[in-house]
Design an enzyme around this catalytic site. Structure first.
Site, PDB file in Angstrom:
ATOM      1  N   CYS A  45       0.830  -1.204   0.000  1.00 23.09           N
ATOM      2  CA  CYS A  45       0.000   0.000   0.000  1.00 23.09           C
ATOM      3  C   CYS A  45       0.875   1.269   0.000  1.00 23.09           C
ATOM      4  O   CYS A  45       1.466   1.585  -1.020  1.00 23.09           O
ATOM      5  CB  CYS A  45      -1.004  -0.050   1.149  1.00 23.09           C
ATOM      6  N   HIS A  59      -3.380  -5.345   1.873  1.00 23.73           N
ATOM      7  CA  HIS A  59      -2.639  -5.583   3.119  1.00 23.73           C
ATOM      8  C   HIS A  59      -2.581  -7.071   3.461  1.00 23.73           C
ATOM      9  O   HIS A  59      -3.394  -7.544   4.259  1.00 23.73           O
ATOM     10  CB  HIS A  59      -3.294  -4.813   4.269  1.00 23.73           C
ATOM     11  N   GLU A 117      -0.701  -8.533   5.351  1.00 23.95           N
ATOM     12  CA  GLU A 117      -0.352  -8.723   6.772  1.00 23.95           C
ATOM     13  C   GLU A 117      -1.594  -8.762   7.658  1.00 23.95           C
ATOM     14  O   GLU A 117      -1.504  -9.084   8.841  1.00 23.95           O
ATOM     15  CB  GLU A 117       0.622  -7.615   7.229  1.00 23.95           C
TER      16      GLU A 117
HETATM   17  N1  GLN Z   1      -3.501   6.378   1.184  1.00 26.56           N
HETATM   18  C1  GLN Z   1      -2.194   6.112   1.700  1.00 26.56           C
HETATM   19  C2  GLN Z   1      -1.130   6.903   0.934  1.00 26.56           C
HETATM   20  O1  GLN Z   1      -1.406   7.493  -0.054  1.00 26.56           O
HETATM   21  C3  GLN Z   1      -1.870   4.635   1.641  1.00 26.56           C
HETATM   22  C4  GLN Z   1      -2.861   3.857   2.498  1.00 26.56           C
HETATM   23  C5  GLN Z   1      -2.328   2.619   3.118  1.00 26.56           C
HETATM   24  O2  GLN Z   1      -1.120   2.360   3.165  1.00 26.56           O
HETATM   25  N2  GLN Z   1      -3.210   1.836   3.663  1.00 26.56           N
HETATM   26  O3  GLN Z   1      -0.014   6.940   1.341  1.00 26.56           O
END
Ligand code: GLN
Length: 191
Positions: free
Chosen positions: A79, A173, A175
């Site tokens: 992410c 995610h 994890e």
């Molecule tokens: N929206 C976050 C970003 O732009 C990422 C979200 C996340 O890691 N769950 O950094």
């Protein structure tokens, strides 16, 4: 000697990655300094807030060491971590580590995937499974995948798990679920 895995622990859900790796039988260490980075052979960059992590990477003098680390070692970005390792970031644009030839658009699912569990379609051969459950939290969309990178899973036609050589990114995610195949794939890359 066992391979040492690190989890970047500046911000975000690094402890959930340590728990997921522990369930795979690996005791990962927290990385906050260039010295700690030089003691590991593979690094997970967790989810969180990529702009904050970027700021902290610069403040801790970790940005350049991490780029050099990625030239020789495996990096797994989830992410916000995926945003950090991409070659190009939009919405809004920001600096990144340029470790993988992908372009990502931040927060691109809007409210639709603010925080949701959905079924994604995985590459059976590479992951040992077809569809699986994935947790998305304000996820980016991978808008472009370069010729050297391979899509390993998709959701609604967009890539959500991509590998390029030793590196791996997930916009979800892994994890946060009990399915450890993605972490296991990363561990194979480190070894
Ligand atoms: N929206 C976050 C970003 O732009 C990422 C979200 C996340 O890691 N769950 O950094």
């Amino acid at each position: 000697m066992a391979t040492r895995i690190g989890v970047l622990a500046l911000q975000g859900d690094f402890e959930a990655h340590q728990r997921a790796l522990a369930r795979c039988g690996v005791e990962a260490v927290q990385v906050r300094t260039p010295e700690e980075l030089s003691s590991v052979e593979g690094l997970v960059i967790p989810g969180g807030e990529s702009t904050t992590m970027l700021k902290l990477l610069n403040e801790e003098g970790l940005f350049d060491p991490l780029r050099r680390f990625g030239a020789e070692h495996a990096v797994f970005g989830t992410c916000a971590g995926a945003i950090l390792v991409a070659n190009e970031v939009s919405h809004p644009p920001q600096d990144s580590l340029h470790l993988m030839d992908i372009s990502v658009e931040r927060n691109a699912y809007g409210r639709q995937l603010d925080s949701r569990v959905v079924r994604v379609h995985g590459n059976n051969e590479r992951l040992g499974c077809g569809d699986f459950e994935a947790v998305f939290i304000r996820a980016p969309i991978i808008r472009r995948v370069g010729p050297g990178a391979t899509v390993l899973a998709e959701y609604a036609g967009d890539p959500v798990l991509v590998e390029q050589g030793r590196h791996l990114v997930a916009t979800f995610h892994p994890e946060l679920t009990d399915d450890h195949r993605v972490h296991q794939l990363f561990l194979k890359k480190v070894q």
